[in-house]
Each structure stands twice: as structure tokens, then as C-alpha cells.
Design a protein around this motif. Sequence first.
Motif, mmCIF file in Angstrom:
data_model
loop_
_atom_site.group_PDB
_atom_site.id
_atom_site.type_symbol
_atom_site.label_atom_id
_atom_site.label_comp_id
_atom_site.label_asym_id
_atom_site.label_seq_id
_atom_site.Cartn_x
_atom_site.Cartn_y
_atom_site.Cartn_z
ATOM 1 N N HIS A 82 27.146 38.617 39.048
ATOM 2 C CA HIS A 82 28.102 38.135 40.030
ATOM 3 C C HIS A 82 29.369 37.561 39.400
ATOM 4 O O HIS A 82 30.260 37.121 40.127
ATOM 5 C CB HIS A 82 27.451 37.092 40.941
ATOM 6 N N THR A 83 29.449 37.552 38.073
ATOM 7 C CA THR A 83 30.690 37.145 37.418
ATOM 8 C C THR A 83 31.335 38.310 36.673
ATOM 9 O O THR A 83 32.216 38.113 35.847
ATOM 10 C CB THR A 83 30.443 35.983 36.437
ATOM 11 N N GLY A 84 30.882 39.540 36.982
ATOM 12 C CA GLY A 84 31.516 40.739 36.430
ATOM 13 C C GLY A 84 31.106 41.084 35.018
ATOM 14 O O GLY A 84 31.812 41.842 34.343
ATOM 15 N N ARG B 36 36.299 31.830 36.081
ATOM 16 C CA ARG B 36 36.452 32.840 37.115
ATOM 17 C C ARG B 36 35.805 34.163 36.725
ATOM 18 O O ARG B 36 35.545 34.426 35.548
ATOM 19 C CB ARG B 36 37.936 33.052 37.443
ATOM 20 N N ARG B 37 35.577 34.971 37.719
ATOM 21 C CA ARG B 37 34.939 36.280 37.530
ATOM 22 C C ARG B 37 35.710 37.110 36.516
ATOM 23 O O ARG B 37 36.953 37.173 36.566
ATOM 24 C CB ARG B 37 34.863 37.007 38.873
#
Length: 406
Positions: free
Chosen positions: A338-340, A402-403
Motif C-alpha cells: 500500500h506504499t507502492g 508518502r507512497r
Amino acid sequence: MSGMTRTGDRSALRRQRAAGNRDRDGRGRVRGGPAILQYGFRPFFLLAALQAGLVIPAWLALFHAVPIAWHSHEMIFGYLGAVIAGFVLTAVPNWTGRLPLSGWPLAGLVGLWLAGRIAYDTAGPSWTVMVIELAFPVVLAGSVWREVVAGRNWRNAPVAAMLTLFALADALHLLESVRFDLGGAGTRLGLATVAMLIALIGGRIVPSFTRNWLVKRGGTALPASFGRLDKAALATTGAALLCWVALPERFVTGVLLAVAGLLLALRLARWQGHRTFGEPIVVVLHAGYFWLALSLALLGAAYLAPGAVPESAAIHALTAGAIGTMTLAVMTRASLGHTGRAIEADGWTVAIYGLVTLGTLFRVLAPVLAAQYMALLMTGGALWGGAFLVFAGRYGPILLTRRKTA
């Protein structure tokens, strides 16, 4: 977490953006603000790791001075409450197509969890502490029910029902500390609820993620589809756990628990776990489900043959083993996905899995090898708690930033 649910159509987000509202980004998160408040898994997974990593050493250091009730409450309703919140708040948007809880509303829920921890840890048992502590699980359950009803996603209503039972379990545990002797029903209900969640949700994500990994590698032997054995395993597990809560230490309870453990083990054997040893982040899911099957079988044996299997060993196979392993498996996977980031286990992640496994083994063996009880208890607790501190150190920076974009 997409492996456990259908992909949401994001209809609420599309309607909002079509109306010209750009307060949220393309993933439904509130724009601006700290990254830690973008999705529920970010603050709650980090807080859960810190809670588990710090409470266990604190309890071991004060082993003879701190009541076991404190240890049980903070691990079940503190640490586990945070893990459950992080999971469901991230999964609910996928279930319903509605907007994720983020920004200040998420901060408010985090505040309720923190308030409960502060009140319970610093004040003696009282009705006021009970109200403060229960605010978090009640609001969490209510918010999930709201999303399930609004999104007409009745398939996941059982998960919302489990959250309601979890809040009730917290209330019963607190009632015992304030006035009533309920024979540990609150603790058993809390653990039974989480065990059933693992049986249900783990039964979705373990074969799903295993299938995805095997297909990418050209595998042809894939996990078996949901069928009669799965239905029988879940039904028996539900009945066994219900009897455990209401009628502990009875012969019929022991039989049901033993049968449930066997059926869950047979279910797990059909998911091709032996083919996933090349990727620890997949095989650890199988390890967590194995601990669930083993813990129920051991608990059944403890009631069927008193003295042969210590009940404490079975309980910690469930708590340290099934719950500890499965929560870390989900926390690492979700934090990456979910954070890439690539969903792969690096050396630190493998260390996390190794620590929680060794810690569980020592803790389960402690009541069996009574002469070495304290040494095994201390070693197991240090290893198990260390797994969560390593998670906080390795994944904390990921959860706070952030992602990652391609």
C-alpha cells in the motif's frame, strides 16, 4: 489486502470528483497533511508494533509485580485492537467502494486508542476508565458497520459482527476488573473473536496470495478452491470457539477444539504452502495459519487429557504463534504493497519472521519444560517482542513517508 476482497469500484470517489471536489486524491485519501494519516494501516500498524515491542519487555521486567490481567488486556485489546483497526480501515474501501478514513477523522480514532491506553495504564479500575477504554472499539465497530450498510456489502457483515464481539469482550474484561467475576470470559471472547477472524480472513488471503505468487512463476499446482472441507472447518471452528467461551474445560469443548484444529490443518494442506519456500512473505502466511490449527488442537488436548498438555502452552500457541505471526505477516505485506513498494521480504523482514517464530517456540515450551520455565519465558518474550521492535525500526520510515511512485 486486495486478495481478500473484490476490488472496490470507488463509486463514492468518482461521484465526488465528478462534482468538482478535489479534496481527495485518486486513491481517496485526504490531500495534504502528514503521510501517517493517509490510511488507517499507517498509524495503527506502527502503534501496534510499538505497543507489542514495549509491553512485553515491561511485563517481563515486572513479572512478579504486575497482574496477568494487565498483560492480557494490553496485548489483546491494546496491541490487537490497533492491528485490527489498521487492517479493516484499509480493507473497507476495497470492500465497499467508499472513501477511506483519513486525515483528521483518522487522527481522532487514533486519539481514542491512545486515550484508552493512557487511562488503563495510569488509573485504577473504574467506570470512568471503562468508558474511555471502550470508546475506541465501539467507534471502530460502528464505523465499519456504517460502511458495510452504506455500501450494501453484506458479504463482509460477519467481519463487522466480529468487531462488535471484540468490543463486547473488552467490556467484559473491564467489568471483571471493576466489579464482577466472569471467570475470564472477556479474555476468552476476545481471543476467540480474533481466532475466528484469522480462520475467516486468513482463509481468504493465504490461498489467494499463494495462488498469485505461484501463477507468476508458472506453477500449475495451485491452492484448492473453497469447498465442503472449508465450510466444515469454519463451522466447526466457530462452534468450538463458542463452546470455549461459554463452557471452558468441558469434554465436548475439548473434542470440538481438537476436531477444529484437525480440519484447519487439512484445509491448510490443500493450499500448496510447501511450494512457496522461495518467498518468505508468502510462506509466513502459511506458518500463521498452521499455528492457528495447532493451537486449537493443543487446547482441545489440554481439556481432553488434563496434565498432558499445559493449557498455557496452547493459549500461547494461539496468541504468540497464530496471532503474532499472522499480524506481522499482514503488517509487512500491507505496509509494502500500500506504499507502492515491491511485496518482497528483505533481510530485515526475514529477521522479523524468524524472531516471532523462535519467540513463540520458547514461549510455548516454557510451561512444558517447567524446570527451565523462567529462562524460556524471558528468552521467548525478548525474541517475540524484538520482532515488533524490528518491524517498527524497518517499517516505521515507510509508514511515515508518502507512497512511493514509479
